[in-house]
Design an enzyme around this catalytic site. Sequence first.
Site, PDB file in Angstrom:
ATOM      1  N   LYS A  42       3.603  31.594  24.260  1.00 49.53           N
ATOM      2  CA  LYS A  42       4.241  30.453  23.612  1.00 49.53           C
ATOM      3  C   LYS A  42       3.768  29.152  24.262  1.00 49.53           C
ATOM      4  O   LYS A  42       3.710  29.034  25.492  1.00 49.53           O
ATOM      5  CB  LYS A  42       5.759  30.555  23.728  1.00 49.53           C
ATOM      6  CG  LYS A  42       6.362  31.659  22.870  1.00 49.53           C
ATOM      7  CD  LYS A  42       6.257  31.331  21.389  1.00 49.53           C
ATOM      8  CE  LYS A  42       6.921  32.383  20.537  1.00 49.53           C
ATOM      9  NZ  LYS A  42       6.889  32.051  19.096  1.00 49.53           N
ATOM     10  N   ASP A  58       0.937  30.558  20.416  1.00 51.51           N
ATOM     11  CA  ASP A  58       1.820  30.257  19.290  1.00 51.51           C
ATOM     12  C   ASP A  58       2.542  28.950  19.569  1.00 51.51           C
ATOM     13  O   ASP A  58       3.306  28.846  20.522  1.00 51.51           O
ATOM     14  CB  ASP A  58       2.824  31.399  19.103  1.00 51.51           C
ATOM     15  CG  ASP A  58       3.757  31.184  17.927  1.00 51.51           C
ATOM     16  OD1 ASP A  58       3.555  30.216  17.164  1.00 51.51           O
ATOM     17  OD2 ASP A  58       4.691  31.989  17.753  1.00 51.51           O
ATOM     18  N   GLU A 100      -1.681  30.335  16.638  1.00 55.27           N
ATOM     19  CA  GLU A 100      -0.698  30.589  15.589  1.00 55.27           C
ATOM     20  C   GLU A 100       0.132  29.351  15.286  1.00 55.27           C
ATOM     21  O   GLU A 100       0.682  28.733  16.202  1.00 55.27           O
ATOM     22  CB  GLU A 100       0.205  31.746  16.017  1.00 55.27           C
ATOM     23  CG  GLU A 100       1.274  32.127  15.006  1.00 55.27           C
ATOM     24  CD  GLU A 100       2.068  33.341  15.454  1.00 55.27           C
ATOM     25  OE1 GLU A 100       3.263  33.420  15.103  1.00 55.27           O
ATOM     26  OE2 GLU A 100       1.504  34.219  16.148  1.00 55.27           O
ATOM     27  N   ASP A 137       2.221  31.300  10.286  1.00 53.63           N
ATOM     28  CA  ASP A 137       3.458  32.075  10.375  1.00 53.63           C
ATOM     29  C   ASP A 137       4.546  31.391   9.552  1.00 53.63           C
ATOM     30  O   ASP A 137       4.840  31.774   8.427  1.00 53.63           O
ATOM     31  CB  ASP A 137       3.878  32.217  11.832  1.00 53.63           C
ATOM     32  CG  ASP A 137       5.208  32.947  12.005  1.00 53.63           C
ATOM     33  OD1 ASP A 137       5.756  33.454  11.003  1.00 53.63           O
ATOM     34  OD2 ASP A 137       5.726  33.029  13.135  1.00 53.63           O
ATOM     35  N   LYS A 190       6.473  38.843   8.479  1.00 48.94           N
ATOM     36  CA  LYS A 190       7.677  39.447   9.037  1.00 48.94           C
ATOM     37  C   LYS A 190       8.489  40.038   7.897  1.00 48.94           C
ATOM     38  O   LYS A 190       8.682  39.395   6.860  1.00 48.94           O
ATOM     39  CB  LYS A 190       8.484  38.402   9.806  1.00 48.94           C
ATOM     40  CG  LYS A 190       7.681  37.791  10.951  1.00 48.94           C
ATOM     41  CD  LYS A 190       8.437  36.716  11.718  1.00 48.94           C
ATOM     42  CE  LYS A 190       7.553  36.152  12.824  1.00 48.94           C
ATOM     43  NZ  LYS A 190       8.211  35.088  13.603  1.00 48.94           N
TER      44      LYS A 190
END
Length: 330
Positions: free
Chosen positions: A108, A139, A165, A191, A215
């Site tokens: 992250k 991300d 991401e 995402d 997801k």
Amino acid sequence: MSLPPLADLLATARVVALPMHTRFRGVDTREALLFEGPQGWAEFSPFVEYGDDEAATWLAAAIDFAWNPQPAPVRDRVPVNATVPAVAAESVADVLARFPGCRTAKVKVAEPGQTLADDIARVRAAREVMGPEGRIRVDANGQWNVDEAEHAVHALAEFDLEYVEQPCATVEELAELRRRVTYMGIPVAADESVRKSSDPLAVARAGAADLLVVKAQPLGGVTHALQIVTAAGLPAVVSSALDTAVGLAQGAALAAALPDLDYDCGLGTASLFLDDVADRRPVDGTLPARRTTPDAAALDRLAASPDRREWWLDRLRRCHEALGGAADAA
């Protein structure tokens, strides 16, 4: 989708609160509502800040998983990545130790209140642990503007990124960033631009991403997510929404059904929890593609407080009604 009566969902509903090792995505304790249908257990866990319209899609996914047979798998195990929250660089090795056998780490970055220097230090620490053969992806959860993202990609390129991401928030920004960094050979993954969009294929049509992060819950279930991936014509990575072990089984079902799976999936997030309703931590860097039945003792141990249970049951009622259920179905 045939909608079961609300009473059938309420009959087995359990609300749990899972404590986390480290604050992640602003969450210290992850709450979820679980229920059992004819096919097994499912999870309804839209984040608490989401409105009912968005949350209803998550409920549709849970009902589909609990009531309907799922697409046939083409693999029985799914490779997963380690996930590194926005921790200090000196804590990275301890985090990665909770993901035995994982060859990929998602780190992250762009955490509010932190700096690019913090990101660089964290990614460097991950590279040191993973070694030259390990895969590193970052991300940003859409926190950078295009210029910030371009600067960050240049600064992090020395760590041989697998992809970046959701570096920016909008499809237009992603497309512009991709145009700017294509020469570097670092792919851009989308995402939130897929998961939270009313038009999840907009990313592909705009040429805004090289791959999609999908997801199961927010996309309405395994079958619908598979349809999106097929229509987009882009490689896909299956990730969790910080699911319990029950929700991770749904993600694994999606990953197992994808015709091609070129990237390790973000389904190893059980290792971020101090406790869970069942054990779905990675073994040798993989998860089995099978359903999860929660442990009865764990359901009791992790039961949410009475006021939080009622909050989730009220949310379930509203979202069931939004899907077409009768308001007095209970």
